[in-house]
Scaffold this motif. Structure first.
Motif, PDB file in Angstrom:
ATOM      1  N   LEU A  43       0.840  -1.198   0.000  1.00 38.20           N
ATOM      2  CA  LEU A  43       0.000   0.000   0.000  1.00 38.20           C
ATOM      3  C   LEU A  43       0.876   1.250   0.000  1.00 38.20           C
ATOM      4  O   LEU A  43       0.626   2.191  -0.761  1.00 38.20           O
ATOM      5  N   GLU A  44       1.904   1.273   0.826  1.00 34.98           N
ATOM      6  CA  GLU A  44       2.810   2.428   0.869  1.00 34.98           C
ATOM      7  C   GLU A  44       3.523   2.615  -0.464  1.00 34.98           C
ATOM      8  O   GLU A  44       3.730   3.747  -0.913  1.00 34.98           O
ATOM      9  N   LEU A  45       3.898   1.515  -1.109  1.00 35.31           N
ATOM     10  CA  LEU A  45       4.522   1.610  -2.434  1.00 35.31           C
ATOM     11  C   LEU A  45       3.551   2.239  -3.418  1.00 35.31           C
ATOM     12  O   LEU A  45       3.916   3.149  -4.165  1.00 35.31           O
ATOM     13  N   GLY A  46       2.316   1.773  -3.429  1.00 35.29           N
ATOM     14  CA  GLY A  46       1.317   2.343  -4.333  1.00 35.29           C
ATOM     15  C   GLY A  46       1.134   3.832  -4.108  1.00 35.29           C
ATOM     16  O   GLY A  46       1.075   4.618  -5.066  1.00 35.29           O
ATOM     17  N   LYS A  47       1.085   4.248  -2.861  1.00 37.67           N
ATOM     18  CA  LYS A  47       0.929   5.667  -2.542  1.00 37.67           C
ATOM     19  C   LYS A  47       2.149   6.470  -3.000  1.00 37.67           C
ATOM     20  O   LYS A  47       2.020   7.570  -3.543  1.00 37.67           O
ATOM     21  N   LYS A  48       3.334   5.929  -2.785  1.00 34.98           N
ATOM     22  CA  LYS A  48       4.561   6.614  -3.192  1.00 34.98           C
ATOM     23  C   LYS A  48       4.629   6.728  -4.716  1.00 34.98           C
ATOM     24  O   LYS A  48       5.011   7.772  -5.256  1.00 34.98           O
TER      25      LYS A  48
END
Length: 132
Positions: A63-68
């Motif tokens: 999820l953090e990768l997608g947001k970044k």
């Protein structure tokens, strides 16, 4: 090259399935990149189609990768499902839908090297055609 056109070129060969963010398929794709670290995502310039195996195996990390990637204006994310990630977390799919950020999946049996080689070739051909 429009992400939709690129996806249609590789969809069947690499069993790449769109999971979320269909409204974002009109984004331009400038390059393809493999990322397994949030820190590496800082170097993106925008327009990259990012592939990951999710080797950390953590839903929150994905999820953090997608947001970044969205923040860095990448054009989309491809998750290589397999031993690390069995399915894309619902939180990432919800985020992708909300932001019109395309998220794809493809099976583990598909080798990332083959995918990146094909996509790089297609992008280079497209650039040469556009220059003419």
């Amino acid at each position: 090259m429009e992400l939709y056109k690129l996806w249609k070129e590789v969809e069947k060969k690499y069993q790449m399935r769109l999971e979320a963010g269909e409204k974002g398929l009109s984004r331009e794709t400038d390059w393809v990149h493999i990322i397994e670290s949030l820190q590496v995502a800082e170097f993106l310039r925008g327009g990259e189609l990012v592939l990951t195996t999710g080797m950390k195996g953590e839903e929150q990390w994905l999820l953090e990768l997608g947001k970044k990637l969205w923040e860095k204006e990448a054009c989309g994310l491809v998750v290589n499902l397999g031993p690390y990630i069995k399915e894309v977390p619902l939180a990432l799919l919800d985020f992708a839908e909300e932001k019109d950020f395309p998220v794809f999946v493809m099976p583990w049996e598909v080798h990332l090297l083959d995918v990146t080689r094909t996509i790089c070739g297609l992008l280079n051909e497209y650039d040469m055609t556009e220059q003419k």
